[in-house]
Every structure is written in C-alpha cells, then in structure tokens.
Design a protein around this motif. Sequence first.
Motif, PDB file in Angstrom:
ATOM      1  N   PHE A 143      -2.333   8.167   7.910  1.00 25.32           N
ATOM      2  CA  PHE A 143      -1.517   7.127   7.282  1.00 25.32           C
ATOM      3  C   PHE A 143      -1.008   6.143   8.320  1.00 25.32           C
ATOM      4  O   PHE A 143      -0.381   6.547   9.304  1.00 25.32           O
ATOM      5  CB  PHE A 143      -0.352   7.800   6.557  1.00 25.32           C
ATOM      6  CG  PHE A 143       0.643   6.863   5.937  1.00 25.32           C
ATOM      7  CD1 PHE A 143       1.911   6.719   6.483  1.00 25.32           C
ATOM      8  CD2 PHE A 143       0.332   6.157   4.795  1.00 25.32           C
ATOM      9  CE1 PHE A 143       2.852   5.889   5.900  1.00 25.32           C
ATOM     10  CE2 PHE A 143       1.262   5.316   4.201  1.00 25.32           C
ATOM     11  CZ  PHE A 143       2.523   5.178   4.759  1.00 25.32           C
TER      12      PHE A 143
ATOM     13  N   PHE B   4      -8.883   4.507  -3.584  1.00 24.82           N
ATOM     14  CA  PHE B   4      -9.366   4.034  -2.299  1.00 24.82           C
ATOM     15  C   PHE B   4     -10.484   3.002  -2.414  1.00 24.82           C
ATOM     16  O   PHE B   4     -11.339   3.088  -3.308  1.00 24.82           O
ATOM     17  CB  PHE B   4      -9.868   5.210  -1.457  1.00 24.82           C
ATOM     18  CG  PHE B   4      -8.761   5.995  -0.828  1.00 24.82           C
ATOM     19  CD1 PHE B   4      -8.095   6.972  -1.547  1.00 24.82           C
ATOM     20  CD2 PHE B   4      -8.374   5.741   0.474  1.00 24.82           C
ATOM     21  CE1 PHE B   4      -7.050   7.684  -0.969  1.00 24.82           C
ATOM     22  CE2 PHE B   4      -7.342   6.445   1.063  1.00 24.82           C
ATOM     23  CZ  PHE B   4      -6.681   7.416   0.337  1.00 24.82           C
ATOM     24  N   GLY B   5     -10.474   2.067  -1.473  1.00 24.90           N
ATOM     25  CA  GLY B   5     -11.577   1.150  -1.314  1.00 24.90           C
ATOM     26  C   GLY B   5     -12.672   1.776  -0.467  1.00 24.90           C
ATOM     27  O   GLY B   5     -12.508   2.893   0.034  1.00 24.90           O
TER      28      GLY B   5
ATOM     29  N   TYR C 136      -5.006   3.477   5.852  1.00 21.65           N
ATOM     30  CA  TYR C 136      -5.289   4.696   6.583  1.00 21.65           C
ATOM     31  C   TYR C 136      -6.366   4.415   7.632  1.00 21.65           C
ATOM     32  O   TYR C 136      -7.257   3.598   7.407  1.00 21.65           O
ATOM     33  CB  TYR C 136      -5.794   5.800   5.646  1.00 21.65           C
ATOM     34  CG  TYR C 136      -4.781   6.274   4.629  1.00 21.65           C
ATOM     35  CD1 TYR C 136      -4.567   5.577   3.444  1.00 21.65           C
ATOM     36  CD2 TYR C 136      -4.042   7.432   4.852  1.00 21.65           C
ATOM     37  CE1 TYR C 136      -3.638   6.015   2.512  1.00 21.65           C
ATOM     38  CE2 TYR C 136      -3.118   7.888   3.924  1.00 21.65           C
ATOM     39  CZ  TYR C 136      -2.920   7.168   2.759  1.00 21.65           C
ATOM     40  OH  TYR C 136      -1.996   7.609   1.843  1.00 21.65           O
TER      41      TYR C 136
ATOM     42  N   GLN D 246       2.497   1.525   4.458  1.00 19.63           N
ATOM     43  CA  GLN D 246       2.408   1.204   3.041  1.00 19.63           C
ATOM     44  C   GLN D 246       3.210  -0.063   2.757  1.00 19.63           C
ATOM     45  O   GLN D 246       4.262  -0.287   3.376  1.00 19.63           O
ATOM     46  CB  GLN D 246       2.957   2.360   2.198  1.00 19.63           C
ATOM     47  CG  GLN D 246       2.851   2.168   0.694  1.00 19.63           C
ATOM     48  CD  GLN D 246       3.390   3.383  -0.041  1.00 19.63           C
ATOM     49  OE1 GLN D 246       4.560   3.474  -0.371  1.00 19.63           O
ATOM     50  NE2 GLN D 246       2.495   4.334  -0.282  1.00 19.63           N
TER      51      GLN D 246
ATOM     52  N   SER E 203       3.955   4.406 -10.376  1.00 15.66           N
ATOM     53  CA  SER E 203       4.400   5.767 -10.083  1.00 15.66           C
ATOM     54  C   SER E 203       4.135   6.138  -8.632  1.00 15.66           C
ATOM     55  O   SER E 203       4.799   7.008  -8.079  1.00 15.66           O
ATOM     56  CB  SER E 203       3.678   6.765 -10.987  1.00 15.66           C
ATOM     57  OG  SER E 203       2.323   6.907 -10.580  1.00 15.66           O
ATOM     58  N   GLY E 204       3.142   5.497  -8.018  1.00 10.74           N
ATOM     59  CA  GLY E 204       2.820   5.768  -6.629  1.00 10.74           C
ATOM     60  C   GLY E 204       2.131   7.088  -6.399  1.00 10.74           C
ATOM     61  O   GLY E 204       1.817   7.441  -5.271  1.00 10.74           O
ATOM     62  N   GLU E 205       1.848   7.835  -7.449  1.00  9.94           N
ATOM     63  CA  GLU E 205       1.364   9.200  -7.245  1.00  9.94           C
ATOM     64  C   GLU E 205      -0.142   9.316  -7.176  1.00  9.94           C
ATOM     65  O   GLU E 205      -0.649  10.325  -6.722  1.00  9.94           O
ATOM     66  CB  GLU E 205       1.908  10.106  -8.348  1.00  9.94           C
ATOM     67  CG  GLU E 205       3.411  10.284  -8.268  1.00  9.94           C
ATOM     68  CD  GLU E 205       3.905  11.358  -9.212  1.00  9.94           C
ATOM     69  OE1 GLU E 205       5.132  11.598  -9.242  1.00  9.94           O
ATOM     70  OE2 GLU E 205       3.082  11.960  -9.916  1.00  9.94           O
ATOM     71  N   THR E 206      -0.877   8.335  -7.639  1.00 10.51           N
ATOM     72  CA  THR E 206      -2.331   8.376  -7.543  1.00 10.51           C
ATOM     73  C   THR E 206      -2.792   7.163  -6.768  1.00 10.51           C
ATOM     74  O   THR E 206      -2.513   6.028  -7.152  1.00 10.51           O
ATOM     75  CB  THR E 206      -2.976   8.378  -8.939  1.00 10.51           C
ATOM     76  OG1 THR E 206      -2.470   9.473  -9.688  1.00 10.51           O
ATOM     77  CG2 THR E 206      -4.488   8.497  -8.809  1.00 10.51           C
ATOM     78  N   GLN E 207      -3.499   7.402  -5.657  1.00  8.82           N
ATOM     79  CA  GLN E 207      -3.955   6.318  -4.808  1.00  8.82           C
ATOM     80  C   GLN E 207      -5.462   6.173  -4.960  1.00  8.82           C
ATOM     81  O   GLN E 207      -6.209   7.149  -4.858  1.00  8.82           O
ATOM     82  CB  GLN E 207      -3.570   6.590  -3.351  1.00  8.82           C
ATOM     83  CG  GLN E 207      -2.059   6.697  -3.167  1.00  8.82           C
ATOM     84  CD  GLN E 207      -1.620   6.744  -1.708  1.00  8.82           C
ATOM     85  OE1 GLN E 207      -2.418   6.572  -0.807  1.00  8.82           O
ATOM     86  NE2 GLN E 207      -0.334   6.969  -1.495  1.00  8.82           N
TER      87      GLN E 207
ATOM     88  N   ASN F 176       6.937  -0.385   3.493  1.00  4.93           N
ATOM     89  CA  ASN F 176       7.658   0.669   2.783  1.00  4.93           C
ATOM     90  C   ASN F 176       7.290   2.037   3.340  1.00  4.93           C
ATOM     91  O   ASN F 176       6.959   2.951   2.634  1.00  4.93           O
ATOM     92  CB  ASN F 176       7.300   0.587   1.289  1.00  4.93           C
ATOM     93  CG  ASN F 176       8.063   1.580   0.449  1.00  4.93           C
ATOM     94  OD1 ASN F 176       9.242   1.786   0.659  1.00  4.93           O
ATOM     95  ND2 ASN F 176       7.381   2.210  -0.494  1.00  4.93           N
ATOM     96  N   GLY F 177       7.329   2.147   4.637  1.00  2.00           N
ATOM     97  CA  GLY F 177       6.986   3.411   5.277  1.00  2.00           C
ATOM     98  C   GLY F 177       5.867   3.202   6.273  1.00  2.00           C
ATOM     99  O   GLY F 177       4.958   2.389   6.043  1.00  2.00           O
TER     100      GLY F 177
END
Lengths: 112, 114
Positions: A45, A103-104, A35, A48, A97-101, A55-56
């Motif tokens: 964004f 962050f650094g 991001y 990914q 699951s990809g649902e929780t990201q 992938n997007g």
Amino acid sequence: ETGVTQSPTHLIKTRGQQVTLRCSSQSGHNTVSWYQQALGQGPQFIFQYYREEENGRGNFPPRFSGLQFPNYSSELNVNALELDDSALYLCASSDLSGETQYFGPGTRLLVL
Amino acid sequence: KQEVTQIPAALSVPEGENLVLNCSFTDSAIYNLQWFRQDPGKGLTSLLLIQSSQREQTSGRLNASLDKSSGRSTLYIAASQPGDSATYLCAALGSGGSNYKLTFGKGTLLTVNP
C-alpha cells in the motif's frame, strides 16, 4: 459501467527522472488506492485518496505523491527515481463503503 | 501492524488433483479477506471475497474459508487444470485509521502439470 483503467501500460525511465502514472476509477467510485508490487512480492500500500485528499499513507518516502481530481481519477507521481522503484504499480477504486477494491491492470515501470 | 503470510511459496501438482493454499494473518480485526489470481506480468483478478462475518465463499471449483479467531484462510481448488497455473495472493482488508487498506501476502506460485 467501465472498470478501472491505467495508463501507460509500460514505461522505461532512468534513475533521477520523474514519472506520472494515471488511473481512472470505476464509475461511481470516489476512493482510489495505489499499490506497488516489486518482482516476487505482494503489492504494498502506497496511499489512498478520498474526495481529492490523501486519506492514509503506507511506508513510502515523500517523493511518492499523488493527486485526485474532481472526476475521481488519480495520478501517482514519483520524483528522483531509484532503481528499486522498478515495479508494477496498481491502482484500485472503491465505493462509498470502501470495503471492496477493484483493481486496474497496472503500469509496469522499469528504472534503468 | 498487519502481516499476511502464505504457505507454500510454490506448489506443483498433476492435473486433476485437489489442492489447498494457506493464508495466515496476524491482526484479526479485518473487514474482509480476499483471494486474487495473478498471471505472469499481469494485474490482479479477484476470485473470492469473504466478509468478516462469513465463514466461506464458493465460486465454481474454488472454495475459500475464513477463521478470524485463528487468523487463517484457505483456498481450496478442486480438480485442478493447467489453466489454473498462476500466482494466488490473499489480502486482508483492515483499517489504517480513516482509510481502508489491503495487506497482501507474497503469494503462492501454482503450477498444474498436464
């Protein structure tokens, strides 16, 4: 379990140069998202990566490119830097699951 | 295309006050809604994540609600403290085809005065 790390923390470049930013995923995560956060804005964004493939992608020009390695770490490359590329660059890793990201801390890039 | 809006853009309150930050989103087909805190020059700290099937989440003095049908979420902060001063961002997780991506609002800059 280590969290998401990014390097370097700060970077100064001049217009027209190229830059590479690095991100190490959280243990067990195979997906990395990048991001860009300009001053006073929310993060946008960029793209990914999942299992080493893009992938997007968001609305960013081709001079923004990336790589993901077999150990799931990732690089963001920006060519022909412009003044407007000055921003905080954040990477986030996620599990299957990809649902929780997660962050650094980000890399702050200044383009002069 | 998902759009996330946060109101107000900035908020200044005296210490001890209860406050509400608002977030709205245009596409209700989200997987979750997440609230983050960002201190000046720093990265994002996740505060609360609400799954699309949930109505609210609580952590300490923070409570976040989600109403998917109206496209709204609120973050309630009780008994605010000067240490709560930061920018608060909300982000909706949606699907862009095969990938999941977060769409962020521009944030609310909160100042809590001693």
